[in-house]
Design a protein around this motif. Structure first.
Motif, short mmCIF file in Angstrom:
data_model
loop_
_atom_site.label_atom_id
_atom_site.label_comp_id
_atom_site.label_asym_id
_atom_site.label_seq_id
_atom_site.Cartn_x
_atom_site.Cartn_y
_atom_site.Cartn_z
N ARG A 41 -78.74 -49.05 55.40
CA ARG A 41 -77.36 -49.11 55.91
C ARG A 41 -77.33 -48.58 57.34
N ILE A 42 -76.58 -49.27 58.18
CA ILE A 42 -76.34 -48.81 59.55
C ILE A 42 -74.84 -48.81 59.80
N PHE A 97 -68.69 -46.65 74.36
CA PHE A 97 -69.96 -47.05 73.75
C PHE A 97 -69.85 -46.99 72.23
N TYR A 98 -70.75 -47.70 71.58
CA TYR A 98 -70.93 -47.57 70.14
C TYR A 98 -72.08 -46.61 69.88
N THR A 99 -71.90 -45.70 68.93
CA THR A 99 -73.00 -44.89 68.43
C THR A 99 -73.47 -45.51 67.11
N VAL A 100 -74.77 -45.73 67.02
CA VAL A 100 -75.37 -46.40 65.86
C VAL A 100 -76.13 -45.36 65.04
N TYR A 101 -75.87 -45.32 63.74
CA TYR A 101 -76.54 -44.39 62.84
C TYR A 101 -77.27 -45.18 61.75
N ALA A 102 -78.51 -44.80 61.48
CA ALA A 102 -79.30 -45.44 60.42
C ALA A 102 -79.40 -44.49 59.23
N TYR A 103 -79.24 -45.03 58.03
CA TYR A 103 -79.24 -44.21 56.82
C TYR A 103 -80.26 -44.72 55.81
N GLU A 104 -81.01 -43.79 55.26
CA GLU A 104 -81.83 -44.07 54.09
C GLU A 104 -80.99 -43.86 52.84
N PRO A 105 -81.31 -44.57 51.76
CA PRO A 105 -80.53 -44.37 50.53
C PRO A 105 -80.72 -42.96 49.99
N GLY A 106 -79.70 -42.47 49.34
CA GLY A 106 -79.75 -41.13 48.76
C GLY A 106 -78.41 -40.80 48.15
N GLU A 107 -78.24 -39.54 47.79
CA GLU A 107 -76.97 -39.13 47.20
C GLU A 107 -75.84 -39.28 48.21
N TYR A 108 -74.67 -39.53 47.70
CA TYR A 108 -73.47 -39.68 48.52
C TYR A 108 -73.68 -40.79 49.56
N ALA A 109 -73.62 -40.45 50.83
CA ALA A 109 -73.71 -41.47 51.88
C ALA A 109 -75.14 -41.74 52.32
N GLY A 110 -76.11 -41.01 51.76
CA GLY A 110 -77.49 -41.18 52.18
C GLY A 110 -77.84 -40.22 53.31
N ARG A 111 -79.07 -40.32 53.78
CA ARG A 111 -79.55 -39.40 54.82
C ARG A 111 -79.69 -40.13 56.15
#
Length: 237
Positions: free
Chosen positions: A166-167, A179-193
């Protein structure tokens, strides 16, 4: 790190994602005199009648429309005060912030916007006033508020090949840039890491595609076209 390198580093292909919009804290930059104030002056001038009032109405219609063009563009970080009307319209077209029919009407109004010394005709001033009202009001409505977050998520079958599933991208404004700030998430509890972030500056081809996508999702208008345009912009990187 730019957005393409960012996605490659995390094994994430944004063109394969489902997209959702949300947020809503991003508003338009305030101008010293708002487009609505110019529009009100134009309406008052038109109602008063007479050549002098029509000339003033024409001037204030121009200020309302050009002011609204500038307010939209400045809100997204573009230095539009130095641009001519065609360039302003072209950038708004790229951002997806003008409905095509309204865009055509504004383009058709270039004579009244760019020729300041012609004697205004009553019917044309009235039509210009109607178009200005529609434009200013529709722009204002879009920003109550503007969806400033996009979330890109991989389908389950593709997520197994990537650590990042998820990004999210969030629209931000600082004193000297947007600007847009882009965040990358690994799967995990709640919203991920969150495992990384980067920025996409105003004027970048993907910035414009994201604004257009947000506007389309908000209005539920030509969403497939906006998605296709996003994929095309992403492929250019």
């Amino acid at each position: 790190m730019d957005i393409k390198e960012f996605c490659l580093a995390h094994g994430f292909d944004m063109s394969k994602c489902a997209v959702a919009s949300g947020g809503g804290s991003f508003g338009m930059t305030e101008l010293k005199i708002s487009p609505i104030e110019f529009l009100t002056l134009a309406e008052d001038d038109f109602e008063r009648g007479g050549l002098s009032a029509l000339v003033n109405a024409t001037t204030n219609v121009k200020r309302a429309i050009v002011g609204q063009l500038d307010q939209l563009l400045i809100s997204f970080g573009y230095p539009s005060l130095r641009w001519n009307v065609p360039k302003k319209i072209e950038r708004l077209r790229a951002l997806g912030l003008l409905a095509p029919r309204l865009l055509r009407k504004i383009v058709d109004m270039r004579n009244i916007l760019e020729h300041e010394y012609a004697t205004p005709e009553l019917e044309k001033v009235e039509e210009a006033l109607d178009i200005a009202s529609l434009f200013v009001m529709s722009a204002s409505a879009m920003f109550i508020p503007f969806d400033d977050v996009l979330e890109f998520s991989l389908p389950d079958q593709d997520a197994t090949d990537s650590s990042v599933t998820r990004i999210t991208v969030g629209l931000n404004r600082e004193s000297d840039r947007v600007f847009y700030t882009v965040y990358a998430y690994e799967p995990g509890e709640y919203a991920g890491r969150c495992v990384g972030q980067c920025e996409i500056q105003s004027g970048h081809v993907l910035f414009e595609a994201m604004v257009k996508l947000s506007a389309s999702l908000m209005l539920r208008y030509k969403v497939n076209q906006a998605l296709n345009d996003f994929d095309a912009a992403y492929a250019q990187l």
